[in-house]
Design a protein around this motif. Structure first.
Motif, mmCIF file in Angstrom:
data_model
loop_
_atom_site.group_PDB
_atom_site.id
_atom_site.type_symbol
_atom_site.label_atom_id
_atom_site.label_comp_id
_atom_site.label_asym_id
_atom_site.label_seq_id
_atom_site.Cartn_x
_atom_site.Cartn_y
_atom_site.Cartn_z
ATOM 1 N N ASP A 72 0.840 -1.197 0.000
ATOM 2 C CA ASP A 72 0.000 0.000 0.000
ATOM 3 C C ASP A 72 0.877 1.249 0.000
ATOM 4 O OD1 ASP A 72 -2.286 -1.544 0.046
ATOM 5 O OD2 ASP A 72 -2.587 -1.339 2.213
ATOM 6 N N GLU A 73 1.987 1.184 0.725
ATOM 7 C CA GLU A 73 2.896 2.320 0.791
ATOM 8 C C GLU A 73 3.446 2.675 -0.587
ATOM 9 O OE1 GLU A 73 7.209 3.558 2.666
ATOM 10 O OE2 GLU A 73 6.768 1.478 2.151
ATOM 11 N N SER B 110 0.668 4.110 -2.816
ATOM 12 C CA SER B 110 0.358 5.470 -2.361
ATOM 13 C C SER B 110 1.454 6.455 -2.755
ATOM 14 C CB SER B 110 0.175 5.500 -0.844
ATOM 15 O OG SER B 110 -0.950 4.745 -0.473
ATOM 16 N N ALA C 211 1.176 7.314 -6.315
ATOM 17 C CA ALA C 211 0.030 8.207 -6.542
ATOM 18 C C ALA C 211 0.404 9.662 -6.302
ATOM 19 C CB ALA C 211 -1.140 7.804 -5.643
ATOM 20 N N VAL C 212 1.376 9.900 -5.446
ATOM 21 C CA VAL C 212 1.856 11.259 -5.182
ATOM 22 C C VAL C 212 2.954 11.645 -6.171
ATOM 23 C CG1 VAL C 212 3.083 12.696 -3.491
ATOM 24 C CG2 VAL C 212 1.243 11.171 -2.740
ATOM 25 N N GLU D 104 -2.642 -0.774 -8.242
ATOM 26 C CA GLU D 104 -1.950 -1.871 -7.577
ATOM 27 C C GLU D 104 -1.601 -2.965 -8.587
ATOM 28 O OE1 GLU D 104 -2.923 -5.079 -4.058
ATOM 29 O OE2 GLU D 104 -3.739 -3.062 -3.870
ATOM 30 N N GLY E 90 1.005 4.603 5.714
ATOM 31 C CA GLY E 90 1.710 5.343 4.688
ATOM 32 C C GLY E 90 3.147 4.932 4.472
ATOM 33 N N ARG E 91 3.693 4.132 5.392
ATOM 34 C CA ARG E 91 5.030 3.621 5.129
ATOM 35 C C ARG E 91 5.291 2.401 5.983
ATOM 36 N NH1 ARG E 91 9.640 7.097 8.054
ATOM 37 N NH2 ARG E 91 8.465 7.549 9.881
#
Length: 182
Positions: free
Chosen positions: A29-30, A33, A36-37, A51, A86-87
């Motif tokens: 997920d990290e 995400s 995505a940034v 994903e 987030g990480r």
């Protein structure tokens, strides 16, 4: 996924923290995400990879997705966050990526560096150089004699970095054929 033999981390000492470079070996997920940034910072018109897209990049032969982490980033502001928010626990924040593509053609092994992205907050601290040098080392180990990349002329800082590392502008034309309505 098990770590590949080449998944060791390289380190670049940059102020104020340490940038580590590693190969992405699994979809998290990290990572999704972070992309995505990061992707809109390189190409606002390109949607970030899903994903499934990230899994395809990681699993495909001849592609290596490198990630740069700032091992000192976000330690204080993350202190009260939940795990997985987030990480990876114990890992620095993802601040950049680079994709190395290698393939064999009749004239030898070719290598291309694509989609070098470093988040605006850490540009100028060595992450782009560390990513690029990791890709050059991997290409060398895979038998490539040269590594190609393109960079828009408007990206003056990136172009100076590539030239400082040893890339030379080629006398060639670059053409693009648009296959889809994008």
């Amino acid at each position: 996924m098990p770590r590949s033999p080449g998944a060791r981390r390289a380190h670049a000492i940059v102020s104020p923290g340490v940038i580590t470079i590693s190969r992405a070996t699994e979809v998290t997920d990290e990572l999704v995400s972070a992309l995505a940034v990061l992707v809109p910072q390189l190409s606002p018109s390109s949607p970030p990879p899903s994903e499934v897209d990230v899994a395809e990049i990681i699993a495909a032969p001849g592609r290596i997705l490198f990630i740069a982490r700032d091992e000192g980033a976000g330690r204080d502001e993350d202190a009260g966050r939940d795990e997985g928010a987030g990480r990876d626990e114990g890992a620095g924040m993802i601040v950049g990526t680079l994709t190395l593509v290698t393939f064999r053609i009749p004239t030898g092994v070719r290598a291309w560096i694509e989609d070098v992205i470093v988040t605006e907050e850490v540009r100028g601290r060595g992450a782009g150089e560390a990513l690029t040098r990791a890709a050059l080392d991997a290409a060398r180990q895979l038998g490539a004699k040269t590594v190609e990349l393109t960079s828009r002329p408007s990206r003056a800082v990136a172009n100076r970095l590539y030239q400082r590392i040893g890339f030379a502008a080629r006398e060639t034309n670059v053409y693009r054929y648009q296959l889809h309505g994008g």
